[in-house]
Design a protein around this motif. Structure first.
Motif, PDB file in Angstrom:
ATOM      1  N   UNK A   1      -0.082  -9.006   8.686  1.00  7.20           N
ATOM      2  CA  UNK A   1      -0.396  -8.482   7.365  1.00  7.20           C
ATOM      3  C   UNK A   1      -1.857  -8.057   7.283  1.00  7.20           C
ATOM      4  N   UNK A   2      -2.702  -8.838   7.973  1.00  8.61           N
ATOM      5  CA  UNK A   2      -4.120  -8.489   7.982  1.00  8.61           C
ATOM      6  C   UNK A   2      -4.328  -7.095   8.550  1.00  8.61           C
ATOM      7  N   UNK A   3      -3.747  -6.875   9.708  1.00  3.73           N
ATOM      8  CA  UNK A   3      -3.933  -5.580  10.387  1.00  3.73           C
ATOM      9  C   UNK A   3      -3.418  -4.413   9.548  1.00  3.73           C
TER      10      UNK A   3
ATOM     11  N   UNK B   1      -5.762  -3.804   6.791  1.00  2.54           N
ATOM     12  CA  UNK B   1      -7.041  -3.284   7.276  1.00  2.54           C
ATOM     13  C   UNK B   1      -6.928  -1.785   7.579  1.00  2.54           C
ATOM     14  N   UNK B   2      -5.843  -1.415   8.218  1.00  2.00           N
ATOM     15  CA  UNK B   2      -5.629   0.003   8.524  1.00  2.00           C
ATOM     16  C   UNK B   2      -5.587   0.816   7.227  1.00  2.00           C
ATOM     17  N   UNK B   3      -4.905   0.262   6.230  1.00  2.53           N
ATOM     18  CA  UNK B   3      -4.848   0.922   4.936  1.00  2.53           C
ATOM     19  C   UNK B   3      -6.243   1.155   4.346  1.00  2.53           C
TER      20      UNK B   3
ATOM     21  N   UNK C   1      -9.300  -0.831  14.499  1.00  2.00           N
ATOM     22  CA  UNK C   1      -9.260  -1.355  15.863  1.00  2.00           C
ATOM     23  C   UNK C   1     -10.605  -1.958  16.268  1.00  2.00           C
ATOM     24  N   UNK C   2     -11.670  -1.244  15.944  1.00  2.00           N
ATOM     25  CA  UNK C   2     -13.005  -1.743  16.296  1.00  2.00           C
ATOM     26  C   UNK C   2     -13.279  -3.075  15.604  1.00  2.00           C
TER      27      UNK C   2
END
Lengths: 430, 430
Positions: A200-202, A205-207, A215-216
């Motif tokens: 869910x974090x990823x 974060x992408x959003x 990614x960084x």
């Protein structure tokens, strides 16, 4: 008659302990605060009720709704919801009478009208230490406060904990380098990493920042290995940023000082996901988890701030502090079975039992034991021997001294070991 | 900017101490509670907020108006106004889990919205001990609780105090013998004797009971001499009253046990004017005055009661207790100059000052001192030597350890006595 009785009970969300557990709680408090005092932290004690205007000088956000606030006469009053705000007020109020760096500890009850749930209390003890300087305070102190908690935990026999340490400047610099505009939101998200889980974090974060930057960031905050290796990998990010360099340098000083102050390498791990809320801390930040019981959350947190008392004074008071939520810690330690084998430093060693009319001689023995610093009591009631022995049993008093008329005549005492049941007769000089 | 600041201040009627006095306060608390623990009193800690229904189960009379009471959600809450009501509630609630006789101590803040005047506080510490029995409790305990306070006062170095002891049964029997019908009013009047003075007392008494009976009462309550003589004169009143005989007998047991428990004859005086409020105590009662400073009122009071928790349970819990109003006592001790020479048991003995780049070696010395149980701190800021020494001076740290590069090379330390100014160089093993 029975119908007149009021049901004896306390409010939900309030902790109250029976004598045995209370003794353990007190023992822990004593050992931890002894460490603080031995290292020059001075006690502070502030009122539990303060003016709402003062306590809520800085909007307390989420917390504000939880504050116990009420009127009395024309006064708008609140119960303190932490020990930091009163400390800020105190430092501003008595600025001219304090000696800087000012090292203080405070232990006391604070109040938050939390939703009622297991392990969450509405009245709970916090135990805080802080060091504040007048205008400046070296980073050495960041390590000192961590070492105090390490020593405190060792004093109570707690071993399975780990400090998670970061420096906010590092993450902040990384986000600036990536030209992230909604940095506060991103930090808030990282703060929730463990709660919401990796996936869910990823996604979130992408959003927020797009795949590439996500990614960084994700790579940076998940750097792992030994502390040495983490430091190395962080250095290799080699951003052209003063803030980044400063953060790394401070973290490096903290590491060096931790070693000097006796905090072992395996007591802590560097974790740049640690943020501690959004707008208070500015450098070193730390949380503490019980190894294998991380799910209970941080048992002790804190960090470095630039200016403690800006709501009350123009004096600049940078500092660093760390707070143990003692009530919650006690709850967790009970849950994980830590209290079962806990050894209280001082408790009653002898129960003196008069048999027949020997109270006066019993008192002599009792006074003698007290003079030697022993912990002792006399059974003063006219009960059957069985009941008297039962008192010792129920309270876990290890030795009973039986004094009948024979013992008085022979200037002796009979000592009964309550565990083995063995009885020995010794002269009145113990 | 300046205009945004909130004036840092606390509410009137709340005590807050600067570090030096706070250290003395803590030292006193520690010494007194150590005595209690050494003698088998178990700590209790109850919530500061309770249900109003529970705290005010028995109408608290005058006190009720002073209670901090407020609503939160649908709950009617009050802050505790003493430690006795929570103790009663606790004893009823956990009756089956307690071991009797139950000896407890409790120290904590209580709240009363008193009119604001010098020396009266709205938030203040009480420190209580009580012993309760299940159905019965011997009079021996009345002497034990007094002896505890005597030992506590000795532990903090307080000498000029005097317990004033009576047994309510004696006065009650005298009034019954005189067939006084408004006994409660008469007792209330006697309770105020010292406040209103001899003359006004006598006039009011005559008004209440007539000249003849007033003379008898006045003579009885003013019996004086040594405790031995007072007992003799009381015995000579030789009333044909069971209650009177019982009161005298109990007082006699208390005297005998006080001696056994090490309370000297000159620490107390029998004074049958002592009543302690109107409807709670039933036997032994006591107050305590600072000799030469009686005007400050009783610093510590208590007595024997027949049934602690009748508002909450059918179990009969007779007991005896004594309470020190610590905040007020501290105020008085400050007023009379007692704090000036007060010796705190533990405070920082050494300040270690690095000169140049010697922090690592300083930390070795520091760790060594801590291991020896010494109280020490390192000066961690990069300041001028004068400022570093000033820190020690202001905090009253008696020894400064100066460590420059020479000292590191020679494995030595330079110790400076901050009082004499003398410097000595010793090897690193202190």
């Amino acid at each position: 008659m029975k119908n007149n009785k009021v049901q004896p009970s306390i409010l939900p969300g309030f902790m109250e302990l029976l004598p045995k557990e209370q003794q353990i709680f007190r023992d822990m408090v004593r050992k931890i605060t002894n460490v603080y005092e031995q290292n020059g932290f001075l006690e502070m004690d502030t009122p539990i009720i303060e003016k709402s205007e003062v306590l809520l000088a800085k909007s307390a956000g989420e917390t504000e709704k939880q504050v116990y606030r009420f009127n009395r006469g024309s006064n708008d009053l609140s119960l303190r919801f932490d020990l930091t705000v009163p400390f800020a007020r105190f430092s501003a109020q008595y600025f001219n009478e304090l000696t800087f760096p000012f090292k203080r500890y405070q232990i006391g009850k604070v109040y938050r009208g939390e939703r009622n749930q297991r392990g969450r209390y509405r009245e709970f003890y916090q135990c805080d230490i802080d060091i504040i300087g007048n205008n400046k305070l070296s980073v050495n102190n960041d390590a000192l406060v961590i070492s105090m908690v390490s020593k405190g935990f060792k004093a109570i026999g707690l071993k399975d904990y780990k400090f998670q340490i970061s420096n906010r400047k590092i993450l902040s610099a990384i986000l600036k380098d990536l030209e992230i505009i909604n940095a506060i939101e991103v930090m808030g998200l990282i703060d929730k990493y463990d709660k919401i889980g990796k996936e869910e974090f990823l996604n979130s974060l992408v959003e927020l920042v797009g795949q590439e930057k996500a990614d960084v960031i994700n790579k940076a905050i998940n750097i792992n290995g030994s502390n040495e290796e983490i430091m190395k990998q962080l250095r290799e990010l080699a951003m052209n940023s003063e803030e980044f360099e400063k953060g790394l340098e401070e973290l490096s000083v903290v590491r060096n000082m931790l070693k000097i102050f006796g905090v072992e390498e395996d007591e802590y791990v560097i974790n740049i996901k640690i943020i501690r809320g959004l707008d208070y801390y500015t450098g070193t930040v730390f949380e503490t988890f019980l190894t294998g019981n991380e799910g209970y959350g941080s048992i002790c947190s804190g960090g470095r701030y630039d200016n403690l008392a800006q709501n009350y004074t123009d004096n600049i008071l940078p500092g660093v502090g760390i707070s143990i939520g003692l009530t919650r810690l006690f709850f967790v330690l009970k849950e994980i079975g830590f209290l079962k084998d806990y050894k209280v430093e001082k408790s009653i060693e002898y129960l003196i039992i008069p048999i027949g009319d020997t109270l006066e001689y019993c008192a002599e023995v009792y006074n003698g034991l007290l003079r030697k610093g022993k912990y002792a009591e006399i059974y003063l009631e006219d009960d059957k021997l069985k009941k008297k022995l039962n008192y010792a049993n129920k309270l876990g008093i290890p030795n009973v001294i039986l004094i009948g008329e024979d013992e008085v005549l022979n200037k002796q005492v009979k000592i009964k070991d309550m565990v083995s049941g063995e009885e020995t007769i010794v002269g009145a000089e113990d």
